[in-house]
Structure formats: C-alpha cells, structure tokens
Design a protein around this motif. Structure first.
Motif, PDB file in Angstrom:
ATOM      1  N   VAL A 165       0.837  -1.209   0.000  1.00 34.05           N
ATOM      2  CA  VAL A 165       0.000   0.000   0.000  1.00 34.05           C
ATOM      3  C   VAL A 165       0.870   1.257   0.000  1.00 34.05           C
ATOM      4  O   VAL A 165       0.499   2.277  -0.603  1.00 34.05           O
ATOM      5  CB  VAL A 165      -0.993   0.007   1.190  1.00 34.05           C
ATOM      6  N   TRP A 166       2.022   1.189   0.644  1.00 34.73           N
ATOM      7  CA  TRP A 166       2.940   2.329   0.578  1.00 34.73           C
ATOM      8  C   TRP A 166       3.394   2.580  -0.862  1.00 34.73           C
ATOM      9  O   TRP A 166       3.389   3.723  -1.333  1.00 34.73           O
ATOM     10  CB  TRP A 166       4.167   2.071   1.453  1.00 34.73           C
ATOM     11  N   LEU A 167       3.764   1.530  -1.562  1.00 33.08           N
ATOM     12  CA  LEU A 167       4.250   1.690  -2.940  1.00 33.08           C
ATOM     13  C   LEU A 167       3.150   2.240  -3.847  1.00 33.08           C
ATOM     14  O   LEU A 167       3.399   3.115  -4.684  1.00 33.08           O
ATOM     15  CB  LEU A 167       4.765   0.349  -3.472  1.00 33.08           C
ATOM     16  N   ILE A 168       1.934   1.744  -3.681  1.00 33.20           N
ATOM     17  CA  ILE A 168       0.813   2.242  -4.490  1.00 33.20           C
ATOM     18  C   ILE A 168       0.600   3.731  -4.249  1.00 33.20           C
ATOM     19  O   ILE A 168       0.471   4.538  -5.188  1.00 33.20           O
ATOM     20  CB  ILE A 168      -0.472   1.447  -4.187  1.00 33.20           C
ATOM     21  N   ALA A 169       0.560   4.123  -2.984  1.00 33.91           N
ATOM     22  CA  ALA A 169       0.323   5.529  -2.649  1.00 33.91           C
ATOM     23  C   ALA A 169       1.446   6.423  -3.167  1.00 33.91           C
ATOM     24  O   ALA A 169       1.189   7.512  -3.696  1.00 33.91           O
ATOM     25  CB  ALA A 169       0.180   5.684  -1.140  1.00 33.91           C
ATOM     26  N   LEU A 170       2.672   5.971  -3.033  1.00 30.38           N
ATOM     27  CA  LEU A 170       3.803   6.792  -3.472  1.00 30.38           C
ATOM     28  C   LEU A 170       3.831   6.947  -4.988  1.00 30.38           C
ATOM     29  O   LEU A 170       4.216   8.007  -5.504  1.00 30.38           O
ATOM     30  CB  LEU A 170       5.116   6.199  -2.966  1.00 30.38           C
ATOM     31  N   ILE A 171       3.432   5.920  -5.717  1.00 32.89           N
ATOM     32  CA  ILE A 171       3.348   6.028  -7.180  1.00 32.89           C
ATOM     33  C   ILE A 171       2.306   7.072  -7.561  1.00 32.89           C
ATOM     34  O   ILE A 171       2.538   7.938  -8.425  1.00 32.89           O
ATOM     35  CB  ILE A 171       3.012   4.670  -7.811  1.00 32.89           C
ATOM     36  N   VAL A 172       1.151   7.018  -6.910  1.00 30.47           N
ATOM     37  CA  VAL A 172       0.084   7.999  -7.172  1.00 30.47           C
ATOM     38  C   VAL A 172       0.600   9.410  -6.885  1.00 30.47           C
ATOM     39  O   VAL A 172       0.415  10.340  -7.682  1.00 30.47           O
ATOM     40  CB  VAL A 172      -1.162   7.692  -6.317  1.00 30.47           C
ATOM     41  N   LEU A 173       1.249   9.592  -5.740  1.00 34.10           N
ATOM     42  CA  LEU A 173       1.715  10.919  -5.340  1.00 34.10           C
ATOM     43  C   LEU A 173       2.832  11.432  -6.240  1.00 34.10           C
ATOM     44  O   LEU A 173       2.902  12.632  -6.528  1.00 34.10           O
ATOM     45  CB  LEU A 173       2.179  10.868  -3.885  1.00 34.10           C
ATOM     46  N   ALA A 174       3.704  10.544  -6.689  1.00 31.45           N
ATOM     47  CA  ALA A 174       4.795  10.962  -7.570  1.00 31.45           C
ATOM     48  C   ALA A 174       4.276  11.481  -8.907  1.00 31.45           C
ATOM     49  O   ALA A 174       4.916  12.313  -9.553  1.00 31.45           O
ATOM     50  CB  ALA A 174       5.756   9.796  -7.797  1.00 31.45           C
ATOM     51  N   LEU A 175       3.098  11.020  -9.329  1.00 30.27           N
ATOM     52  CA  LEU A 175       2.518  11.455 -10.603  1.00 30.27           C
ATOM     53  C   LEU A 175       1.985  12.879 -10.556  1.00 30.27           C
ATOM     54  O   LEU A 175       1.720  13.476 -11.599  1.00 30.27           O
ATOM     55  CB  LEU A 175       1.402  10.484 -11.021  1.00 30.27           C
ATOM     56  N   GLY A 176       1.783  13.419  -9.355  1.00 31.46           N
ATOM     57  CA  GLY A 176       1.371  14.807  -9.242  1.00 31.46           C
ATOM     58  C   GLY A 176      -0.096  14.999  -8.923  1.00 31.46           C
ATOM     59  O   GLY A 176      -0.852  14.053  -8.702  1.00 31.46           O
ATOM     60  N   VAL A 177      -0.504  16.271  -8.895  1.00 30.88           N
ATOM     61  CA  VAL A 177      -1.864  16.621  -8.487  1.00 30.88           C
ATOM     62  C   VAL A 177      -2.893  16.141  -9.502  1.00 30.88           C
ATOM     63  O   VAL A 177      -3.873  15.484  -9.155  1.00 30.88           O
ATOM     64  CB  VAL A 177      -1.982  18.144  -8.282  1.00 30.88           C
ATOM     65  N   GLN A 178      -2.681  16.466 -10.789  1.00 31.10           N
ATOM     66  CA  GLN A 178      -3.679  16.103 -11.794  1.00 31.10           C
ATOM     67  C   GLN A 178      -3.588  14.636 -12.209  1.00 31.10           C
ATOM     68  O   GLN A 178      -4.591  13.924 -12.230  1.00 31.10           O
ATOM     69  CB  GLN A 178      -3.536  16.999 -13.026  1.00 31.10           C
ATOM     70  N   LYS A 179      -2.378  14.167 -12.513  1.00 29.24           N
ATOM     71  CA  LYS A 179      -2.224  12.804 -13.016  1.00 29.24           C
ATOM     72  C   LYS A 179      -2.286  11.752 -11.911  1.00 29.24           C
ATOM     73  O   LYS A 179      -2.595  10.589 -12.178  1.00 29.24           O
ATOM     74  CB  LYS A 179      -0.896  12.667 -13.764  1.00 29.24           C
ATOM     75  N   GLY A 180      -1.999  12.147 -10.673  1.00 26.26           N
ATOM     76  CA  GLY A 180      -1.983  11.196  -9.573  1.00 26.26           C
ATOM     77  C   GLY A 180      -3.166  11.333  -8.638  1.00 26.26           C
ATOM     78  O   GLY A 180      -4.095  10.522  -8.652  1.00 26.26           O
ATOM     79  N   ILE A 181      -3.177  12.395  -7.818  1.00 31.01           N
ATOM     80  CA  ILE A 181      -4.213  12.574  -6.800  1.00 31.01           C
ATOM     81  C   ILE A 181      -5.598  12.687  -7.430  1.00 31.01           C
ATOM     82  O   ILE A 181      -6.545  12.010  -7.025  1.00 31.01           O
ATOM     83  CB  ILE A 181      -3.907  13.826  -5.947  1.00 31.01           C
ATOM     84  N   SER A 182      -5.714  13.558  -8.420  1.00 29.90           N
ATOM     85  CA  SER A 182      -7.024  13.794  -9.036  1.00 29.90           C
ATOM     86  C   SER A 182      -7.546  12.560  -9.764  1.00 29.90           C
ATOM     87  O   SER A 182      -8.702  12.160  -9.586  1.00 29.90           O
ATOM     88  CB  SER A 182      -6.930  14.976 -10.004  1.00 29.90           C
ATOM     89  N   LYS A 183      -6.693  11.927 -10.579  1.00 32.32           N
ATOM     90  CA  LYS A 183      -7.147  10.755 -11.338  1.00 32.32           C
ATOM     91  C   LYS A 183      -7.506   9.600 -10.423  1.00 32.32           C
ATOM     92  O   LYS A 183      -8.479   8.876 -10.668  1.00 32.32           O
ATOM     93  CB  LYS A 183      -6.080  10.330 -12.343  1.00 32.32           C
ATOM     94  N   SER A 184      -6.727   9.392  -9.355  1.00 34.94           N
ATOM     95  CA  SER A 184      -7.046   8.307  -8.431  1.00 34.94           C
ATOM     96  C   SER A 184      -8.379   8.560  -7.739  1.00 34.94           C
ATOM     97  O   SER A 184      -9.181   7.640  -7.562  1.00 34.94           O
ATOM     98  CB  SER A 184      -5.932   8.138  -7.395  1.00 34.94           C
ATOM     99  N   ALA A 185      -8.634   9.816  -7.353  1.00 36.91           N
ATOM    100  CA  ALA A 185      -9.915  10.147  -6.720  1.00 36.91           C
ATOM    101  C   ALA A 185     -11.070   9.982  -7.701  1.00 36.91           C
ATOM    102  O   ALA A 185     -12.160   9.525  -7.330  1.00 36.91           O
ATOM    103  CB  ALA A 185      -9.884  11.573  -6.181  1.00 36.91           C
ATOM    104  N   ASN A 186     -10.836  10.352  -8.959  1.00 43.08           N
ATOM    105  CA  ASN A 186     -11.888  10.205  -9.980  1.00 43.08           C
ATOM    106  C   ASN A 186     -12.286   8.745 -10.185  1.00 43.08           C
ATOM    107  O   ASN A 186     -13.428   8.451 -10.560  1.00 43.08           O
ATOM    108  CB  ASN A 186     -11.402  10.775 -11.319  1.00 43.08           C
ATOM    109  N   ILE A 187     -11.349   7.840  -9.934  1.00 39.25           N
ATOM    110  CA  ILE A 187     -11.644   6.409 -10.076  1.00 39.25           C
ATOM    111  C   ILE A 187     -12.166   5.822  -8.765  1.00 39.25           C
ATOM    112  O   ILE A 187     -13.210   5.166  -8.724  1.00 39.25           O
ATOM    113  CB  ILE A 187     -10.376   5.642 -10.526  1.00 39.25           C
ATOM    114  N   LEU A 188     -11.433   6.073  -7.681  1.00 34.27           N
ATOM    115  CA  LEU A 188     -11.725   5.405  -6.409  1.00 34.27           C
ATOM    116  C   LEU A 188     -13.034   5.865  -5.780  1.00 34.27           C
ATOM    117  O   LEU A 188     -13.770   5.050  -5.214  1.00 34.27           O
ATOM    118  CB  LEU A 188     -10.574   5.630  -5.427  1.00 34.27           C
ATOM    119  N   MET A 189     -13.345   7.160  -5.840  1.00 29.12           N
ATOM    120  CA  MET A 189     -14.551   7.640  -5.159  1.00 29.12           C
ATOM    121  C   MET A 189     -15.841   7.109  -5.774  1.00 29.12           C
ATOM    122  O   MET A 189     -16.724   6.628  -5.048  1.00 29.12           O
ATOM    123  CB  MET A 189     -14.551   9.174  -5.116  1.00 29.12           C
TER     124      MET A 189
END
Length: 506
Positions: A164-188
């Motif tokens: 879970v650490w590796l998954i989260a860090l990959i998402v965060l390394a991608l940035g606000v739009q490509k990582g945080i935003s896209k993951s929220a658009n899918i997960l929520m």
C-alpha cells in the motif's frame, strides 16, 4: 493579498472544481466514517444524536473547513509556508500539522494493509469460526506489551503494508492532476457504488430492522448530557480532515477564481451523508448478527477495529452470499482508507517541496521511503496493534486537537479572521461574515474543553491499561516531540528564502 511568487505561479492545480471536490471528499471519507460514526451515534442517543451532530457540522465543521480553504488558497502553499505567509510567527503551526500527518501516515498505512488483506480473506474465510483469535493470534501474532516491546516482523502484515505504501507513493509521484485527481476520480465513484450495494444487501438480511431500530430510536434524555455534544463535535472534527494541513494543502491547488465556500458545503454535506449511509449499512448487518446469535444489538455492537475485524467476519460467516458482503465491506474500507492515506502523505510532500524547492518525484522518494521503513518497523511487528492504539489516541487529541486549538487562538487574537473572510467572499457563492467568525471563536472554546478534559482524564486514569512507561514514551513522548520538531523546523531557513517573504497586510 500575498504577493505572487515563482512557486505560486508554477504551482500545480486541480483541473477544475469537480476534481478538487472529489479529492477533498476522498480525504474526508475514511475509516472513521465507516467504523466510528455508527457506534458513536448508537452510544450517544441514537436518532437524538443527529441534532448535536448537525449543530456541530454547521457551527464547527463547515466553518473550520472554510478557514482551512482560505488559508491554503490565499497563500498558495502547503501548511508551513501558508502559515508563514499569513504571519512569520505562525509557521510553527504548519510544521506541527505536517508532523501530525507523519505520525498518522505511519500507522494509517497498516490499517489500510489490514483492510486489503481482509478483502482477500473474505473469499477464503481465513478467519474460520474464531475471527477474534485469528486476528490477534494468527494475523497480528500480537505479543504481551507487559513483557516489553518486541519488534518481531509479521509476514502477513508486512507484505500488504509495503504494497500500500508503494501504491500511494506512485500515485503521489505522478502529481496533483495525473496522480491525486485521477485516483480520486476512479476510487470515489467505485467506493460509492460498492458501499451502496453493501447497504442495500445489508437491508435485506434477516434482522436488519432490529439493528436500524437500535441505531435510530432516539434517547432524548441524552441531549442534556454535555459528553454527547462533545462526542458530536469530536466526530465532525475528526472526520472532515480539518485543522491538520490536508485541506490547506488541497485548497492551495485550486485555481484563483474557485468557489471556496460552495465547494466546502458540498464536501461537508457529502461527508456527513456518507456517514449516515455507513450507519445504516453497519447496523443493518449488526441487527442480522444479533438475530442469528439470539442476542440483543447492544451485545454485538462495536466500533473501530472491533467492528471491522471481529464483528464483520462473524457476519460474513453467517450471511447469505457472505463472501460478496465481505468483499464489499472490506473493499470499501480499503478504497476509503487509500484516498485518505494519499491526502495525509501529500501534506508532507507539499511542505518539503515548498521548503527545498525540489521536483515532486524526488521529494516523494525522500519523504516516502524513510516513512515506509519506519512504518514497517513499528507497525509490521508483534507490537504493532498496541503501538497503533496509543499513537492514534495521542496524535488525535494531543496532536490534532492541540494544534487546532493553539492555531485558532493566535489567528483569532491576531484579528485577521476578517482578512480570511474577505478572501472567501471574493469568488465564493456563499458569503461569510460575523456568524462565521463567531463560530470559529466558539469552536476554539470547545476544542479547549476537549483538549484539557482529555489531558486530565489520561493523567488520572492512564490509557487502556497500558503500562505507564509505554504510554509515556509512545504517547506523551510522541506528542511532545511533535511540538519540539515543529519549532526546530520553523527555525530552518527556506531555500531561496527571499521568494517567500510576505509583507504584513498583503
């Protein structure tokens, strides 16, 4: 307004308001919504608890959410730099909030790993007919803390924890739009669909109505009990991701013309709606469990870890299509925890990125790898559960509540609430004024009561029967180290410090 800086101009932003709202809701909706709210409601008057809960939402939750949005959006930075731009003397509060997130991130990851493991276990029924013994003795292999701290690694915990650490860090390394935003658009959306199916399925279980009656039957006498009102404010405070840097950081990624208060209202009410939905689903399932065992709901109702890892496996064992029910419940826990975990680590990454002016990928590595190692060392071992319990208690009350109280005191005393209110009103659809400022002042008093009453209680009674040396080192010692660490970090110079100085009154 603060002068624009190179960092502010180049700061990443969410693609739009919808992306921000989904990410903010993803942060707010976490484990507390699913396993804390239902039991808190049940213990504090059932249906009658909704009244203090709504009062707390309107007078504390949403006003503090607006305050965080104003600080982050006005100063275009993570928590430490936003507070510094607000007033150089306030920088310590930003670092205090960052260090709170460091502690939360360390242990939140392990619970996320547990939920992911139990999603898989739902299909095999790995816990057998003794879920409590399985969780404590086989899954965690928990040792007796009275015999001292032992750091023997537990394979079933360490593997998912690293994953879970590796998954989260990959998402965060991608940035606000490509990582945080896209993951929220899918997960929520997936989380909402899964949880809706879970709730509907639970409502059709035999005895579901018994659980709902237990949850919603009002005990009006509870409304005269001050502890019930404090519980309502505590639930709102801990579930909305307010006052510990997350919403400051996320709002700093909003475009300058964003509707701050309109977005805050959506996030606040969406979070509370999910909590009520969770209450319905959880207590419908507990009603089934009580009926199947020939017991009262009061005998099976639990919150927190007891609900997730003791009660729900029992429900899954006995319910029709229990494997599906288990997958939906633990899958929902996993997705809710993951979005919240990402937001916690983002606070740290944003602050370090501001301080050192490095690119995101490098900062993610600098922050994430050491935290992952410490997380595995502390919580992937036979002492993981007691350590988690003490860390969670002390960082919530003597970390989050403490920094919220002291930061609000200095903000109110500085007479700058009006400046933040003006910033909110510049582009927002819902205007704030005297009532908003009054709510902030009143909430400061409530936080003072929560903080000092809890300090008094823990000093007198200890915590959960743990040895005093354990509580002193990993509880009080940890909480004190946050303040010391925040002070030291606030004294360190910023790289290219001239770019960050802001004149008073701007």
């Amino acid at each position: 307004m603060a002068t624009k800086t190179t960092t502010a101009n180049n700061r990443e932003t969410f693609a739009g308001r919808k992306a921000f709202i989904l990410a903010a809701i993803g942060s707010a909706v976490g484990l507390g919504n699913i396993w804390r709210f239902p039991y808190t409601t049940y213990e504090n008057g059932g249906g009658a608890f909704i009244i203090p809960y709504l009062v707390a939402l309107l007078t504390a939750g949403i006003p503090l959410l607006f305050l965080d949005y104003a600080i982050g959006h006005r100063h275009r930075a993570g928590a430490p730099l936003s507070y510094r731009r607000f007033s150089p003397q306030f920088e310590i509060f930003g670092w205090w909030q960052v260090l709170v997130n460091v502690i939360i991130g360390l242990y939140y990851a392990v619970v996320l790993g547990w939920a992911a493991s139990y999603t898989y276990f739902s299909f095999s029924g790995a816990w057998g007919d003794k879920p409590i013994e399985f969780f404590i003795d086989e899954f965690l292999k928990m040792g007796d803390i009275a015999n001292g701290v032992s750091f023997d690694f537990v394979g079933m915990v360490v593997g998912p924890l690293i994953a879970v650490w590796l998954i989260a860090l990959i998402v965060l390394a991608l940035g606000v739009q490509k990582g945080i935003s896209k993951s929220a658009n899918i997960l929520m959306p997936v989380l909402v669909v899964m949880f809706m199916i879970l709730v509907v399925s639970a409502l059709f279980l035999p005895g579901a109505s018994k659980g709902l009656d237990a949850l919603f039957t009002p005990d009006w006498s509870k409304l005269s009990d001050s502890s019930v009102w404090i519980a309502a404010y505590g639930q709102i405070f801990f579930s909305l991701s307010i006052c510990f840097g997350i919403m400051i950081t996320y709002s700093s990624y909003l475009k300058r013309d964003s509707d701050l208060t309109g977005s805050g209202l959506v996030v606040g009410f969406a979070n509370s709606s999910f909590e009520v939905l969770a209450g319905i689903g959880v207590f419908a399932a507990l009603g089934f469990m009580a009926t199947a065992a020939g017991q009262e709901v009061s005998e099976v109702a639990k919150g927190g870890i007891g609900l997730a890892f003791f009660a729900f496996p029992t429900i899954i064992n006995n319910a029709p299509f229990g494997e599906v029910l288990g997958f939906l419940f633990f899958g929902s826990l996993t997705f809710a925890a993951l979005t919240s975990f990402i937001s916690v680590i983002e606070v740290i990454i944003s602050a370090v990125q501001d301080k050192l002016r490095m690119n995101r990928a490098k900062v993610t590595f600098i922050v994430g790898v050491p935290m992952m190692i410490v997380s595995v060392f502390l919580f992937g071992t036979t002492t993981g559960l007691p350590m988690l319990d003490v860390f969670d208690k002390f960082v919530n009350y003597f970390g989050i509540v403490a920094v919220a109280f002291f930061s609000l005191v200095v903000i109110v005393a500085s007479e700058k609430l009006g400046v933040l209110g003006d910033h909110l009103n510049q582009t927002s659809s819902f205007k704030v004024g005297f009532i908003w400022r009054l709510c902030i002042v009143v909430t400061t008093g409530i936080l003072a009561f929560m903080l000092f009453s809890e300090i008094n209680k823990v000093f007198k009674e200890g915590y959960e029967g743990y040895p005093s040396w354990f509580v002193n080192i990993f509880g009080w010692g940890m909480a004190l180290s946050l303040v010391i660490g925040a002070f030291l970090l606030s004294r360190m110079k910023w790289k290219n410090q001239g770019h960050f100085e802001v004149k008073e009154g701007q």
